[in-house]
Design a protein around this motif. Structure first.
Motif, short mmCIF file in Angstrom:
data_model
loop_
_atom_site.label_atom_id
_atom_site.label_comp_id
_atom_site.label_asym_id
_atom_site.label_seq_id
_atom_site.Cartn_x
_atom_site.Cartn_y
_atom_site.Cartn_z
N ALA A 1 28.29 -0.73 -21.79
CA ALA A 1 27.52 -1.89 -21.32
C ALA A 1 27.41 -2.98 -22.39
N PHE A 2 27.28 -2.58 -23.66
CA PHE A 2 27.06 -3.56 -24.72
C PHE A 2 28.32 -3.81 -25.54
N GLN A 3 29.43 -3.19 -25.13
CA GLN A 3 30.77 -3.51 -25.64
C GLN A 3 30.90 -3.30 -27.15
N TYR A 4 30.62 -2.08 -27.56
CA TYR A 4 30.87 -1.69 -28.95
C TYR A 4 31.33 -0.24 -28.95
N GLU A 5 31.80 0.22 -30.08
CA GLU A 5 32.26 1.60 -30.19
C GLU A 5 31.76 2.20 -31.50
N LEU A 6 31.12 3.35 -31.39
CA LEU A 6 30.61 4.05 -32.55
C LEU A 6 31.62 5.06 -33.06
N SER A 7 31.58 5.33 -34.33
CA SER A 7 32.40 6.40 -34.89
C SER A 7 31.76 7.74 -34.53
N PRO A 8 32.50 8.83 -34.61
CA PRO A 8 31.90 10.15 -34.35
C PRO A 8 30.67 10.41 -35.22
N GLU A 9 30.72 9.95 -36.48
CA GLU A 9 29.59 10.15 -37.38
C GLU A 9 28.37 9.35 -36.91
N SER B 1 18.04 -0.87 -24.86
CA SER B 1 19.16 -0.11 -24.28
C SER B 1 19.04 0.04 -22.77
N VAL B 2 18.65 -1.02 -22.09
CA VAL B 2 18.58 -1.00 -20.62
C VAL B 2 19.99 -1.24 -20.08
N ALA B 3 20.55 -0.27 -19.36
CA ALA B 3 21.93 -0.39 -18.91
C ALA B 3 22.17 0.44 -17.64
N THR B 4 23.16 -0.01 -16.86
CA THR B 4 23.55 0.68 -15.62
C THR B 4 25.06 0.71 -15.54
N TRP B 5 25.63 1.83 -15.09
CA TRP B 5 27.06 1.88 -14.82
C TRP B 5 27.39 0.92 -13.67
N PRO B 6 28.55 0.23 -13.72
CA PRO B 6 28.87 -0.81 -12.72
C PRO B 6 28.79 -0.33 -11.27
N GLU B 7 29.18 0.91 -11.01
CA GLU B 7 29.18 1.39 -9.63
C GLU B 7 27.78 1.57 -9.06
N TYR B 8 26.78 1.53 -9.94
CA TYR B 8 25.40 1.69 -9.46
C TYR B 8 24.57 0.41 -9.57
N ARG B 9 25.19 -0.67 -9.99
CA ARG B 9 24.43 -1.90 -10.21
C ARG B 9 24.02 -2.56 -8.90
N ARG B 10 22.98 -3.41 -9.01
CA ARG B 10 22.42 -4.16 -7.88
C ARG B 10 21.88 -3.26 -6.77
N GLN B 11 21.36 -2.11 -7.20
CA GLN B 11 20.69 -1.21 -6.26
C GLN B 11 19.22 -1.00 -6.64
N GLY B 12 18.72 -1.82 -7.56
CA GLY B 12 17.32 -1.77 -7.92
C GLY B 12 16.92 -0.67 -8.88
N MET B 13 17.90 0.00 -9.51
CA MET B 13 17.57 1.13 -10.37
C MET B 13 16.84 0.71 -11.64
#
Length: 398
Positions: A23-31, A79-91
């Motif tokens: 959702a926020f377009q970043y990538e963390l290392s395993p650590e 960290s408020v986020a929703t997967w795209p397939e579930y968006r706009r359903q009021g979750m």
């Protein structure tokens, strides 16, 4: 379809991190992922589940700030986020309303967040509470006319910097009370470069700056001063770098007076709306609020509207004593009581407007002119006189 809102388990935290990365377009290392999982505290992360699959989520951090010089607990929403397939359903809306109940139960009468969209969170009662100035000065703007009255030393004394920050932060509304963990993980890890402390003529520390110089640009991570001599001395210190820099970049409070103090104020200045706030429990917040002292008691009746937190909906009788402490009594929210109370109430507003007033972002008189605060001019003046006038500011992000 089975739906459920509940705290995330330890085993579900990797799914939460994946959603944040997407959702926020970043990538963390395993650590970094492992570090986030290890530092997560039980009950802070909440998820909206569809058939046991994480569809949306948010985090509620118990934190503390200063309001009118008084330490105040609040809930930091992140960290408020929703997967795209579930968006706009009021979750997300359901997660937020659920969060109001959680915050109230935990005694967190105020909530703050960084919005992805201001209009979205305004629907749920949040309002802008802080903005800041972004400055970019060319070397020709630097104030060589200032002098250093005292001394400035580079330092690695973190406890000294923390102590100066705490004195500075308490003078604003909305600054974060930084825990040792916050200093370690959010400040020291990110503010790369040099720290310098200003000592006044009595050899007392009264300001600091953390900064970095690279590619002829001085980036000031934090600049803190407890008085005008500290401000002028730190700016003279900055000006002494003129042979090696072509530009200075920094952030300042919304009421910062630097442009007036410079010979040439025509440098790049940008006002940036930043965080939003929401009073979660109006009765509890007002009871703990520090009003201006006065020669006599002040009684104000307020009709408050809050469509998402029923305990805030109703008529509030607020009695403020001579020292600035308040007693609050709420009536309502039945339809008959509400209608009768609104007719008798001196002032009427929604939870957003109340938040903007009490945290200090906007004055009652301005909100009355804008139609956000309804009532008589006399009642507005009563409230105007009893509300402290403090600038809102926030140097952190979460």
């Amino acid at each position: 379809m089975r739906e459920n809102i509940r705290p995330l388990t330890q085993a579900e935290l990797p799914d939460s991190i994946k959603l944040s990365e997407f959702a926020f377009q970043y990538e963390l290392s395993p650590e970094q992922r492992a570090e986030r999982i290890a530092s997560a505290k039980p009950g802070e992360q909440w998820g909206y589940f569809i058939e046991d699959k994480l569809a949306a989520k948010m985090t509620i951090y118990p934190m503390a700030t200063w309001i009118n010089g008084k330490r105040t607990k609040f809930a930091g929403v992140a960290s408020v986020a929703t997967w795209p397939e579930y968006r706009r359903q009021g979750m997300v809306g359901k997660l937020l309303v659920n969060a109001f109940h959680i915050m109230k139960e935990q005694g967190l009468s105020l909530s703050c967040l960084h919005p992805f969209e201001f209009s979205f969170y305004r629907k749920f009662g949040w309002e802008t509470y802080v903005e800041y100035q972004n400055y970019e000065l060319e070397s020709r703007h630097l104030p060589h006319q200032f002098t250093i009255e005292g001394r400035i030393e580079r330092t690695e004394d973190r406890n000294l910097i923390k102590a100066i920050y705490e004195s500075y932060a308490a003078s604003y509304n909305g600054m974060l009370e930084r825990t040792d963990e916050w200093w370690e993980n959010r400040i020291w890890k990110n503010a790369k470069g040099t720290a310098a402390v200003y000592y006044n003529e009595a050899d007392q520390p009264a300001g600091y700056m953390m900064y970095k110089v690279a590619d002829s640009i001085m980036t000031i991570h934090e600049m803190v001063f407890l008085d005008e001599k500290a401000r002028a001395s730190l700016w003279k210190f900055i000006a002494n770098h003129d042979s090696m820099i072509r530009k200075v970049c920094l952030r300042a409070p919304s009421d910062d007076e630097l442009p007036f103090l410079l010979h040439d104020p025509r440098f790049k200045q940008e006002t940036v709306p930043y965080f939003m706030a929401r009073i979660v429990d109006a009765e509890a917040f007002v009871k703990e609020y520090r009003f201006n002292p006065a020669g006599e008691r002040t009684r104000i009746t307020l009709a408050l509207e809050d469509r998402y937190a029923s305990w805030n909906q109703g008529i509030f009788s607020i009695e403020i004593d001579e020292e600035g402490s308040a007693q609050v009594k709420r009536s309502g929210p039945s339809a008959d009581e509400a209608d009768a109370g609104r007719e008798e109430a001196q002032l009427t507003c929604d939870i957003q407007t109340l938040t903007a007033m009490l945290v200090g972002y906007r004055r009652p008189a301005m909100l009355h002119r804008a139609g956000r605060l309804q009532g008589t001019a006399e009642a507005v003046k009563l409230l105007e006189d009893r509300l402290p006038d403090r600038t809102t500011y926030l140097m952190d992000y979460y």
